[in-house]
Design a protein around this motif. Structure first.
Motif, mmCIF file in Angstrom:
data_model
loop_
_atom_site.group_PDB
_atom_site.id
_atom_site.type_symbol
_atom_site.label_atom_id
_atom_site.label_comp_id
_atom_site.label_asym_id
_atom_site.label_seq_id
_atom_site.Cartn_x
_atom_site.Cartn_y
_atom_site.Cartn_z
ATOM 1 N N PRO A 223 40.273 -13.754 24.721
ATOM 2 C CA PRO A 223 40.772 -12.947 25.835
ATOM 3 C C PRO A 223 40.084 -11.585 25.933
ATOM 4 O O PRO A 223 39.845 -10.930 24.918
ATOM 5 C CB PRO A 223 42.265 -12.778 25.524
ATOM 6 N N ILE A 224 39.776 -11.185 27.165
ATOM 7 C CA ILE A 224 39.208 -9.862 27.431
ATOM 8 C C ILE A 224 40.145 -9.130 28.372
ATOM 9 O O ILE A 224 40.445 -9.618 29.464
ATOM 10 C CB ILE A 224 37.809 -9.960 28.062
ATOM 11 N N MET A 225 40.600 -7.951 27.963
ATOM 12 C CA MET A 225 41.466 -7.125 28.787
ATOM 13 C C MET A 225 40.682 -5.916 29.271
ATOM 14 O O MET A 225 40.225 -5.106 28.467
ATOM 15 C CB MET A 225 42.709 -6.701 28.008
ATOM 16 N N ILE A 226 40.501 -5.811 30.585
ATOM 17 C CA ILE A 226 39.733 -4.719 31.178
ATOM 18 C C ILE A 226 40.581 -3.452 31.200
ATOM 19 O O ILE A 226 41.745 -3.462 31.601
ATOM 20 C CB ILE A 226 39.297 -5.074 32.609
ATOM 21 N N LEU A 227 39.979 -2.338 30.771
ATOM 22 C CA LEU A 227 40.634 -1.034 30.748
ATOM 23 C C LEU A 227 39.887 -0.112 31.708
ATOM 24 O O LEU A 227 38.698 0.144 31.525
ATOM 25 C CB LEU A 227 40.602 -0.464 29.328
ATOM 26 N N SER A 228 40.578 0.366 32.762
ATOM 27 C CA SER A 228 39.879 1.180 33.751
ATOM 28 C C SER A 228 40.858 1.994 34.591
ATOM 29 O O SER A 228 42.007 1.602 34.784
ATOM 30 C CB SER A 228 39.048 0.289 34.674
ATOM 31 N N ALA A 229 40.355 3.139 35.087
ATOM 32 C CA ALA A 229 41.154 3.953 36.005
ATOM 33 C C ALA A 229 41.069 3.394 37.420
ATOM 34 O O ALA A 229 41.897 3.701 38.264
ATOM 35 C CB ALA A 229 40.655 5.402 35.982
ATOM 36 N N ARG A 230 40.057 2.552 37.671
ATOM 37 C CA ARG A 230 39.901 1.967 39.000
ATOM 38 C C ARG A 230 40.253 0.491 38.945
ATOM 39 O O ARG A 230 39.555 -0.311 38.377
ATOM 40 C CB ARG A 230 38.476 2.171 39.513
ATOM 41 N N MET A 231 41.363 0.165 39.560
ATOM 42 C CA MET A 231 41.820 -1.213 39.540
ATOM 43 C C MET A 231 42.290 -1.634 40.928
ATOM 44 O O MET A 231 43.427 -2.054 41.113
ATOM 45 C CB MET A 231 42.948 -1.393 38.513
ATOM 46 N N SER A 232 41.418 -1.477 41.910
ATOM 47 C CA SER A 232 41.709 -1.966 43.255
ATOM 48 C C SER A 232 41.637 -3.487 43.247
ATOM 49 O O SER A 232 41.245 -4.098 42.240
ATOM 50 C CB SER A 232 40.699 -1.408 44.253
ATOM 51 N N GLU A 233 42.013 -4.107 44.345
ATOM 52 C CA GLU A 233 41.936 -5.570 44.416
ATOM 53 C C GLU A 233 40.512 -6.050 44.197
ATOM 54 O O GLU A 233 40.272 -7.055 43.526
ATOM 55 C CB GLU A 233 42.461 -6.052 45.769
ATOM 56 N N ILE A 234 39.545 -5.321 44.754
ATOM 57 C CA ILE A 234 38.136 -5.702 44.602
ATOM 58 C C ILE A 234 37.724 -5.611 43.133
ATOM 59 O O ILE A 234 37.037 -6.493 42.610
ATOM 60 C CB ILE A 234 37.225 -4.810 45.474
ATOM 61 N N ASP A 235 38.161 -4.533 42.461
ATOM 62 C CA ASP A 235 37.838 -4.368 41.034
ATOM 63 C C ASP A 235 38.421 -5.511 40.211
ATOM 64 O O ASP A 235 37.786 -6.034 39.291
ATOM 65 C CB ASP A 235 38.386 -3.038 40.509
ATOM 66 N N GLN A 236 39.657 -5.906 40.528
ATOM 67 C CA GLN A 236 40.292 -6.981 39.783
ATOM 68 C C GLN A 236 39.602 -8.318 40.029
ATOM 69 O O GLN A 236 39.405 -9.099 39.095
ATOM 70 C CB GLN A 236 41.776 -7.064 40.154
ATOM 71 N N VAL A 237 39.222 -8.576 41.271
ATOM 72 C CA VAL A 237 38.491 -9.811 41.576
ATOM 73 C C VAL A 237 37.163 -9.828 40.827
ATOM 74 O O VAL A 237 36.781 -10.845 40.222
ATOM 75 C CB VAL A 237 38.242 -9.942 43.094
ATOM 76 N N TYR A 238 36.452 -8.681 40.846
ATOM 77 C CA TYR A 238 35.169 -8.601 40.156
ATOM 78 C C TYR A 238 35.358 -8.774 38.658
ATOM 79 O O TYR A 238 34.554 -9.421 37.983
ATOM 80 C CB TYR A 238 34.511 -7.257 40.456
ATOM 81 N N GLY A 239 36.448 -8.220 38.127
ATOM 82 C CA GLY A 239 36.729 -8.367 36.707
ATOM 83 C C GLY A 239 36.960 -9.815 36.332
ATOM 84 O O GLY A 239 36.420 -10.308 35.334
#
Length: 230
Positions: A74-90
């Motif tokens: 599992p990889i958990m992304i840590l970021s201040a920017r978590m728009s829908e686009i960021d989440q899809v890209y993640g």
């Protein structure tokens, strides 16, 4: 003990995460060389990665893709920017979950516990655990644990793969070439003693749990899992 790799270039955040998470029985490692994240990942073999996005040189998406080429952990992304686009890209780059800065530590811990249970524990896909038993020792392929009635140990990914092959072949010998070909990418450079080091770690864990099994070195051929004194 489950291992967590923290990839975060803000030392205060990385230390805060490590100190809090370790209170709950996890072993945490913080990346310090951000040009060798994949090498560190393969050396530590964590059960979960917390990955910041804004990193020196290459971003977290790049390193998530690299990790996904060699592991499904599992990889958990840590970021201040978590728009829908960021989440899809993640997600497209291998992320399993997201932690938004500023974060609440209890939420972070709950997300970690959820991923560990989902991948290795009670919520694993197969409701019926895949357990191999030899002698007084059980290898649980779902919870990544080697155990006896006395004690248990959590395995690394490589230890699990080695142990699985040795259990499946018991009591036959498995050659070094078979183990290397099955567990390491044949195109990747593997140091000569890498297999030896991993076998030593596996032996130590068998001793720790008071297993009736041992891994014998068959000189010039490979390794054999067998009952002690037989």
């Amino acid at each position: 003990m489950y291992k967590i790799l923290i990839v975060e270039d803000e030392t205060s955040i990385a230390s805060t995460l490590k100190n809090h998470i370790e209170k709950y029985g996890y072993e945490c490692h913080i990346v310090e060389d951000f040009e060798k994240i994949l090498d560190i990942f393969q050396e530590i073999e964590p059960h979960l990665v917390i990955m910041d996005i804004n990193l020196p040189a290459f971003d977290g998406y790049y390193w998530s893709r690299k990790i996904r080429q060699v592991s499904t952990c599992p990889i958990m992304i840590l970021s201040a920017r978590m728009s829908e686009i960021d989440q899809v890209y993640g997600i497209e780059n291998g992320a399993d979950d997201f932690i938004t800065k500023p974060f609440v530590m209890d939420v972070v811990l709950a997300k970690i516990n959820g991923q560990i249970r989902r991948i290795y524990g009670e919520y694993a896909k197969d409701t019926k655990s895949r357990i191999l038993k030899k002698g007084n020792t059980a290898l649980n392929l779902d919870t990544v644990r080697l155990s006896t009635s006395i004690e248990e140990e959590v395995l690394t990914v490589k230890e699990l793969q080695l142990c699985n092959m040795l259990f499946e072949a018991f009591p036959n010998v498995v050659s070094r070439q078979q183990l290397l070909a099955a567990i390491w990418d044949e195109e990747a450079f593997v140091e000569e003693n890498t297999l030896t080091v991993n076998i030593k770690r596996l032996r130590n864990k068998l001793e720790t749990i008071h297993s009736s099994l041992e891994v014998k070195t068959i000189r010039g051929i490979g390794y054999q899992l067998m009952e002690k004194n037989k």
